[in-house]
Design a protein around this motif. Structure first.
Motif, short mmCIF file in Angstrom:
data_model
loop_
_atom_site.label_atom_id
_atom_site.label_comp_id
_atom_site.label_asym_id
_atom_site.label_seq_id
_atom_site.Cartn_x
_atom_site.Cartn_y
_atom_site.Cartn_z
N ASP A 5 -43.62 -72.43 -0.22
CA ASP A 5 -42.44 -71.79 -0.80
C ASP A 5 -41.16 -72.48 -0.34
O ASP A 5 -40.24 -72.68 -1.12
CB ASP A 5 -42.38 -70.30 -0.40
CG ASP A 5 -43.48 -69.49 -1.06
OD1 ASP A 5 -44.02 -69.96 -2.08
OD2 ASP A 5 -43.82 -68.40 -0.54
N ARG A 6 -41.14 -72.82 0.95
CA ARG A 6 -39.93 -73.47 1.46
C ARG A 6 -39.75 -74.87 0.89
O ARG A 6 -38.65 -75.32 0.59
CB ARG A 6 -39.96 -73.50 2.99
CG ARG A 6 -39.78 -72.09 3.59
CD ARG A 6 -39.51 -72.15 5.08
NE ARG A 6 -40.69 -72.61 5.79
CZ ARG A 6 -41.35 -71.91 6.71
NH1 ARG A 6 -40.92 -70.72 7.07
NH2 ARG A 6 -42.42 -72.41 7.31
N GLU A 8 -40.86 -75.80 -2.06
CA GLU A 8 -40.45 -75.57 -3.44
C GLU A 8 -38.95 -75.25 -3.52
O GLU A 8 -38.23 -75.77 -4.38
CB GLU A 8 -41.29 -74.40 -4.00
CG GLU A 8 -40.95 -73.97 -5.41
CD GLU A 8 -41.26 -75.04 -6.45
OE1 GLU A 8 -42.15 -75.87 -6.20
OE2 GLU A 8 -40.56 -75.06 -7.49
N SER A 9 -38.47 -74.41 -2.62
CA SER A 9 -37.05 -74.03 -2.64
C SER A 9 -36.16 -75.24 -2.33
O SER A 9 -35.12 -75.44 -2.95
CB SER A 9 -36.80 -72.83 -1.71
OG SER A 9 -35.90 -73.14 -0.68
N GLN A 12 -36.04 -77.44 -5.38
CA GLN A 12 -35.16 -76.88 -6.41
C GLN A 12 -33.69 -77.05 -6.06
O GLN A 12 -32.88 -77.39 -6.93
CB GLN A 12 -35.48 -75.40 -6.61
CG GLN A 12 -36.69 -75.22 -7.50
CD GLN A 12 -37.02 -73.76 -7.74
OE1 GLN A 12 -36.25 -72.87 -7.36
NE2 GLN A 12 -38.15 -73.51 -8.37
N GLN A 13 -33.34 -76.82 -4.79
CA GLN A 13 -31.94 -77.02 -4.37
C GLN A 13 -31.51 -78.45 -4.65
O GLN A 13 -30.40 -78.71 -5.09
CB GLN A 13 -31.78 -76.75 -2.88
CG GLN A 13 -31.67 -75.29 -2.51
CD GLN A 13 -31.52 -75.13 -0.99
OE1 GLN A 13 -31.05 -76.02 -0.30
NE2 GLN A 13 -31.93 -73.98 -0.49
#
Ligand SMILES: *Cc1c(COP(=O)(O)O)cnc(C)c1O
Length: 222
Positions: A5-6, A8-9, A12-13
């Motif tokens: 998740d981290r 992926e985030s 995206q950022q």
């Protein structure tokens, strides 16, 4: 949040930030290097299972303790040295790392040349630039970069790019812009810049590699 998740985030950022910058609208997103100093083997395994293939370590000795077994099991991993290197550790560094980001003086250039020749191995090298000209910080000051690059060229060292760590208390963007300008001037394709706080900004300024620790692994305990 899981490591995936981290990751992926962060991805995206970075892509969101790049989409806002006209400078690099056609550029590829940077490679994400997991800055894994002080992280135990279980965390590294998590990261590998989440698909991360680039890792950066700060200390030769810590990397020697953590990585040989993991690398044997995961041959697709690329290992980066992102911390300062003493000339008398050049031999060990060349043996273990694929990419060294912190070449910043002629004596270290000599030692790396010698070690690569002796081991018949070539590491990709980046020159660390002290863009903020901070006295306590490693890196060559911008003014001394051209003679250092000339010296490295004389030694036929495989210099592929530049790396910087902007001053902690200042806006990083001007430092990223300066590093990019210097790299363009010297026809160097790789730009190693951006950490947890500013990886997305660095990407907008043309980073080809970001070095991210806490955003991916959580706060360091060690
Ligand atoms: C620790 C470290 C990083 C990552 O820092 P975070 O703030 O944890 O993302 C990047 N580059 C270097 C050289 C480091 O030592």
């Amino acid at each position: 949040m899981s490591f995936s998740d981290r990751l992926e985030s962060l991805t995206q950022q970075i892509s969101h930030s790049m989409a806002q910058g006209p400078l690099t609208s056609s550029a590829k997103p940077p490679i994400i290097i997991g800055a894994s100093k002080t992280q135990p083997i279980t965390q590294l395994q998590n990261a590998i299972h989440a698909g991360l293939t680039h890792f950066g370590e700060n200390r030769v000795q810590e990397a020697q303790e953590k990585w040989p077994t993991l690398r044997a099991a995961h041959p697709d991993i690329t290992l980066h040295l992102i911390g300062p290197l003493q000339s008398n550790k050049a031999k060990e560094a060349v043996a273990l790392f694929d990419v060294i980001h912190t070449l910043d003086r002629p004596k270290l250039a000599d030692a790396l040349k010698h070690a690569m020749h002796a081991q018949d191995k070539s590491c990709r090298l980046l020159v660390q630039v002290n863009t903020g000209e901070e006295p306590q910080k490693a890196g060559v000051i911008p003014q001394d970069l051209p003679p250092l690059l000339a010296y490295c060229a004389q030694l036929h060292l495989p210099i592929v790019g530049l790396m910087c760590i902007p001053p902690a208390d200042l806006a990083p963007a001007p430092h990223f812009a300066l590093l990019r300008q210097l790299a363009e001037r010297h026809h160097l394709p790789e730009l190693s810049m951006g950490m947890s706080e500013d990886a997305a900004i660095a990407a907008r300024f043309g980073a080809t590699m970001v070095r991210v620790g806490r955003h991916l692994f959580g706060e360091r305990t060690g």
